[in-house]
Design an enzyme around this catalytic site. Sequence first.
Site, mmCIF file in Angstrom:
data_model
loop_
_atom_site.group_PDB
_atom_site.id
_atom_site.type_symbol
_atom_site.label_atom_id
_atom_site.label_comp_id
_atom_site.label_asym_id
_atom_site.label_seq_id
_atom_site.Cartn_x
_atom_site.Cartn_y
_atom_site.Cartn_z
ATOM 1 N N CYS A 50 0.831 -1.206 0.000
ATOM 2 C CA CYS A 50 0.000 0.000 0.000
ATOM 3 C C CYS A 50 0.867 1.258 0.000
ATOM 4 O O CYS A 50 0.473 2.295 -0.556
ATOM 5 C CB CYS A 50 -0.943 -0.005 1.193
ATOM 6 S SG CYS A 50 -0.113 -0.174 2.781
ATOM 7 N N HIS A 305 -1.416 1.095 7.609
ATOM 8 C CA HIS A 305 -1.889 1.092 6.218
ATOM 9 C C HIS A 305 -1.751 2.504 5.653
ATOM 10 O O HIS A 305 -1.965 3.494 6.363
ATOM 11 C CB HIS A 305 -3.342 0.632 6.169
ATOM 12 C CG HIS A 305 -3.904 0.613 4.785
ATOM 13 N ND1 HIS A 305 -3.499 -0.299 3.835
ATOM 14 C CD2 HIS A 305 -4.830 1.392 4.179
ATOM 15 C CE1 HIS A 305 -4.157 -0.083 2.715
ATOM 16 N NE2 HIS A 305 -4.974 0.941 2.892
#
Length: 1216
Positions: A50, A305
């Site tokens: 990510c 994330h």
Amino acid sequence: MFGDLFEEDYSSVSNNHYGKGKKLKTKALEPPAPREFTNLSGIRNQGGTCYLNSLLQTLHFTPEFREALFSLGPEELGSLEDKEKPDAKVRIIPLQLQRLFAQLLLLDQDAASTTDLTDSFGWTSNEEMRQHDVQELNRILFSALETSLVGTSGHDLINRLYHGTIVNQIVCKECKNVSEKQEDFLDLTVAVKNVSGLEDALWNMYVEEEVFDCDNLYHCGTCDRLVKAAKSAKLRKLPPFLTVSLLRFNFDFVKCERYKETSCYTFPLRINLKPFCEQSELDDLEYMYDLFSVIIHKGGCYGGHYHVYIKDVDHLGNWQFPEEKSNLDVNLKDQKEEAIDDPLMILKAILLQEESSLIPVDQLGQKLLKKIGISWNKKYRKQYGPLRKFLKLHSQIFLLSSDESTVRLLKDYSLQAESDFQRNDQQVFKTLTSKSPGLNDRPSCPHWFDINDSKVQPIKEKAIEQQFQGKESAYMLFYRKSQLQRPPEARANPRYKVPCHLLNEMDAANIELQIKRAECDSTNNNFELHLHLGPHYHFFNGALHPVVSQTESVWDLTFDKRKTLGDLRQSIFQLLEFWEGDMVLSVAKFVPAGLHIYQTLDGDDLTLCEVDIADGEDIFVWNGVEVGGIQIPTGDDCEPLLLNVLSLTPSGEGGECQQLIESPRVFPSNVQLGTVFSALAIPEGVVLISNTESIGEESWTTVPKEDLKKTFREQGLRNGSSILIQDSSSDNSLLTKQGKWITGVNDTDWLQVKNLCQLESEEEQVKVSATVNTVVFDIRIKAIKELKLMKELVLDSYTLKEAGLKMGSSLGLCPGKAPTSSQLFLFFAVGSDVQPGTEMEIIVEETTSVRDCLKVMLEKSGLSGDTWHLRKMDWFYEAGEPLCEEDATLKELMISSGDTLLLIEGKLPPLGFLKVPVWWYQPWIPSRPWKSRQDQASCTFSQGGDWRAASTQGAPSDGHAEGSLLFLGDVDISEDAALVELKSQAMTLPSFSEFCIPSPAFLRAWTVDSKRPGRLLRFHHQQLKEYKLGRRTEICLEPLQKEENLGPQDMLLRTQMRLPGKRAYALPMDMVWDTARGSTAGSLRQRVADFYSLPVEKTEIAKYFPEKFEWLPVSSWNQQITKRKKKKKQDNLQGAPYYLKDGDTIGVKNLLVEDDDDFSTVRDDIAREKQKQLAVGKKSQEALHVQSSDAASGAETLARPRGPEASLSIHVGSFR
């Protein structure tokens, strides 16, 4: 960061898509889905990429970078087709970046893949699964690109767009000699700790000067001696694109651990860098930069994330919100809300519409209620006070009578307001009559998108403010020069400056995608139907059977399930050369007796899906009445049952011996059981039904005579059931009185199976029941079960490519059977405090529901009860959100192999409800304002549980103890309920009966954070969902001596007066401080002085930090004169270093009786000393743990540790 692990990989296909008796149908590989309404493409997460996806999207939405990369042709970079040739110099990384950007621009898919790009980096699957820092990646990727582009026209691409310089200067105060050093930068790294925002950080770095004097003099080379000097830094050259990295991760030297700064850190949408530059004689526009990308990190310092907020400069995407109907509705709604929120505007509008200029104040309040639907007291009183007070405060607009009973607008203001009102009215009319433009037609409104791996969603610019602070906050900022203008032909044109070879490749790929989607659509929407033609069947023995053969009687038809039943009927007409009379289509199914018709299909306008026709359905085509002249019974009620009927017949000479005859018979399930006698030509008798209790033992139950009138189905008979018919006049019974077979018959119904396997087993042989028609395979399976030999050899037939493995991957050998493609391998543990290595493992089907998975885990854990639920562990090893939908499958909830589920005790509330743990909070024990009923009698507390200290161990107790928490119980309540309803329900808990509280208004509510009161919930009638409590929030209730109504600007503080001559404090007292005019030190000191009736100049205050056992004096005039130029700004106690909030402790000292600067207590000194000893002990324990773990590593089972931090690298070939 690893939340999308294997989620988006569409290449693996399960073959487990068939039912019992159905033909195996392999599902075709599905192409990627087309782009969604935003018309932008995301990037698939490979497991831990990510951070890479966020940076690549930022570079892609930097048009100047993208187009500069596109300008490099194959003659400079080479071709990907030649990369395997040994002598070819193919610059793979820029070529793969070009191809990825072209896919993001032109390929019609919801998400692109970075597999080819990461392969060009030389990354293995381990690298793609490991989390890294995006700031580190930014520098390494730029370095790899610079190396890859050596010797091409793009060799200076990175320097041209991102390179800037800083000059560090030291100026001698004596000779004015300037010594300077220049530094290059591709990104600026700025501090976050103790800094309010980006501009403040830049001011500290490039405006403030460090002065060398006194004991810290500077050696001047010109003067050749130690002199006074000033050191400063300035930005000398600004790049077209400015990258700013925020230092959110720091190290705590006391706790010896890393932590993330989550404090508020603001950054502007447009910034003027002129104050921070060396040369400032140019126009201001030369220094203006606009924000166009914000990379956001969610989580802690060991995991999380990344996603990115990006401004679409070229308007390539469709920036439109599906939930918005039109701009007109939104504008009118905003205007109405703005008008309702402004009482001044509402009151002026009411008075202007009155014919008489004078109106009673009470009537004005009634007209206000009629106009906006809510009274003044409910809407405005809390913020603006009573209506008459508000009118008096605005005396320049309103004129009240002497008795304050009537009001009117002032004459001068009335004329001006009337013209303004007419002008506003015309503007509203103009808005109503004009055509509402689309959202994309507003050039002044910036188009921002939230790109989270594969998902792309439009957002509004104000959403950026939500990323100033918290666990989910901004981590990297990207600015572009305001003067950089895009050409008109680039607007909404994704093909702009894309090379021809890439355009052709993407066009061909889009055509191939369309073909694949059409094939996939046809495959997914077509299903097989088996047509049974009525003229080819006859009715025999209670069911339909083919006259000739099954092959000639059944026609297979492939048909589109989106078509209607009428279309199907027409297609069948065309298939048959002739058909006389009506054509009726009915759903039929094969049962052991034959083919049976269940339901006639009606509604020619309905699609096949709407009439519930399934893939592989059997359709009987007939006239709807008879087959072969026999009327056919239809429906579920008369389903034919194939039963095994046992009866005795005489055998041998003279019929002296009885022989047991077993014959299959078919009976409709809705006829009476007594019809079996007429079928066997027996006048009367006894019917017995078989009940199989266990393997190898069969018992029989006699049916009472009155139950013979019941149907076969009511008696519980099914296909394959056995019934025994005995003549009532016969004395020769085959059964004992207990309903068991006698030995003579028993021997004929069993087989003896011996265990000849070379395995240890408790049993060497077993007896298996069977008949002459039993299949040998069934006997083998029964014997394996009885002998407990259920072990199978599983062949791992997957190739490495099919398994998704790459060379260099690490594999682990685990005991047990390998999961199939339709199964999940899961870890699970009990409780939220999971230690590495304590997890258990299970293998379940991906179609298993959450409820069934919970039962399996409870059974394996040895737990019982129905008060448990499952939560998924997130990637920073904390219990995440619960799995609320118990009937949903694990596949639907995107549970993947390798995930960890936590068994948490407690039943989940229904959707829309919260289960809130409620605590009783006593700020200080000695003088509780509300005593329990038992306290009133005996002044002791013994019921309802023990008081539990909530402060840190070793906290001082003389005056500033943190108080105690007592658990009361859980409250189940709707999210739509108000805070006052939560308090009312808490008062009904059994443990609460120990306290005497008059009403919920005498309770103050806090959230519980780290066993301390956290956020104050101040509005009684506000809904709980507006507080955004979440499913893991706990609430504590604090008793009050009187009702309180805190405003939005009021801050609640605990103040304590220091006892003169003692290092101790008096008991705390609650003080409300109005911060509407600013939360400055002077304002707070004035409020404290008024509260304690002290002279403000003789009042000293300090804030207490309980986690450090320290007091920080609050001062506004005794600031030390530093040797650095300070930026003039108003002090704000809610910012650094005080971070003042509700519930903080403020120490107060009266300088008239005690004139020193010491605020600490004896207990503070003791607690700080213990804290130091604990820190030293922790370090020594960690060192011993490392040594012992190294020594025992060969003997202990490997646990699942936290992912190690490894350096990031990109492998680049040599092109020099």
